[in-house]
Design an enzyme around this catalytic site. Sequence first.
Site, short mmCIF file in Angstrom:
data_model
loop_
_atom_site.label_atom_id
_atom_site.label_comp_id
_atom_site.label_asym_id
_atom_site.label_seq_id
_atom_site.Cartn_x
_atom_site.Cartn_y
_atom_site.Cartn_z
N GLU A 191 1.04 -1.38 -0.29
CA GLU A 191 -0.46 0.00 -0.58
C GLU A 191 1.29 1.11 -0.24
OE1 GLU A 191 -3.44 0.74 0.06
OE2 GLU A 191 -4.08 -1.69 -0.36
N HIS A 248 -2.49 -6.39 11.01
CA HIS A 248 -2.99 -7.67 9.03
C HIS A 248 -2.71 -7.96 9.13
CE1 HIS A 248 -4.17 -7.41 5.37
NE2 HIS A 248 -6.12 -6.58 5.23
N GLU A 279 -3.67 -11.73 8.71
CA GLU A 279 -3.96 -12.67 7.10
C GLU A 279 -2.81 -13.32 6.87
OE1 GLU A 279 -5.87 -10.04 4.78
OE2 GLU A 279 -7.23 -10.02 5.17
#
Length: 364
Positions: A191, A248, A279
């Site tokens: 990101e 995350h 994840e």
Amino acid sequence: MKKYIKPLAWLLALTLTAALFAGCAKQEAPAPAVEPAPAAQPEPVPEAEPEAAPAPVPEVNPDAEPESTPAPEPEADPAEEDEENYDTGDASLDDPLNQDDIGADELLVASFGTSFNDNRRLTVGAIEKAMIAAFPDWSVRRGFTSQIIIDHVKSRDGEVIDNMTEALDRAVANGVQRLVVQPTHLMDGLEYNDVVNEVAQYADAFTAVAVGKPILISDADFSAVADAMADCTKEYDDDKTAICWMGHGTEAASNSVYAKMQEVLTEKGYQNYFVGTVEASPTLEDVLALVKAGNYERVVLRPMMIVAGDHANNDMAGDEEDTWKTLFEAEGYEVVTDLTGLGELPAIQELLIAHAKAAMEELK
């Protein structure tokens, strides 16, 4: 003797004639009565039935779903699906910072975002306000990287938040000369690099452009964040409590920040602090094993994320059977869930301000 010669000749002639006819018959009729007619009709082979398939296989139309399979429902917006059962707060209290009249110098705060209204204001909004206070000569604006979140907030609440392209186009349209983009991302991952790459496409549109570093880059960053994580949970810190942080996780190499943060916490003496991800790795199972190896009776769950949005509310603190909360409870622990995002912590805000200031120094 002469009287027998004539009959004998006739007999011999008849014999030769019969033999001649018999020979001809053999050449003309090689097989008994092979009549041309039914042209050796193939045995009544059943008419090639539609390829006598094993079972009746319906003809497949590539453009249509088989009758036995109902057409799939339109894919649900994950944020919408997870939020509709409870109130996420008043969107009107959040300032999207998408105003014009920017001026020559802009500080664009780039965040993934969250559609949880109160938490957006308390985390991303708090970081932006801290930036405004720290840099009064710069116009602070917002850009989100998640289009799903932008669309959901707009359709549900009518709040318009710029994506990165819109925010950058707004800067160009307003005649910004110097642009600093400060991402609020935790790590130098996918990101963050998407932000860097998009800003690079606008390099010629401004006199000077710089992108600040994410939160966890240097050893000093890791140390500061570890201390902030310990300080904000000190009320729970006793010999019987394990404090577990849910990150995350990512498939990128930058996922290593979680293992490093675990090392830093342990080295700094925070022996009852554990880091996992939703994840990637370390997994919930990894964290659970570490907790079970100690003599803990209570578990505190906190999000190691800037915002406490979907993952924190559902994967961590939800009541379904596979959440962190439920699985720790199933092991007999008392569980406390604390939905405070890292963005609410003044120490994290100060770290991002320091990174933005370093980016500004690059422009000189």
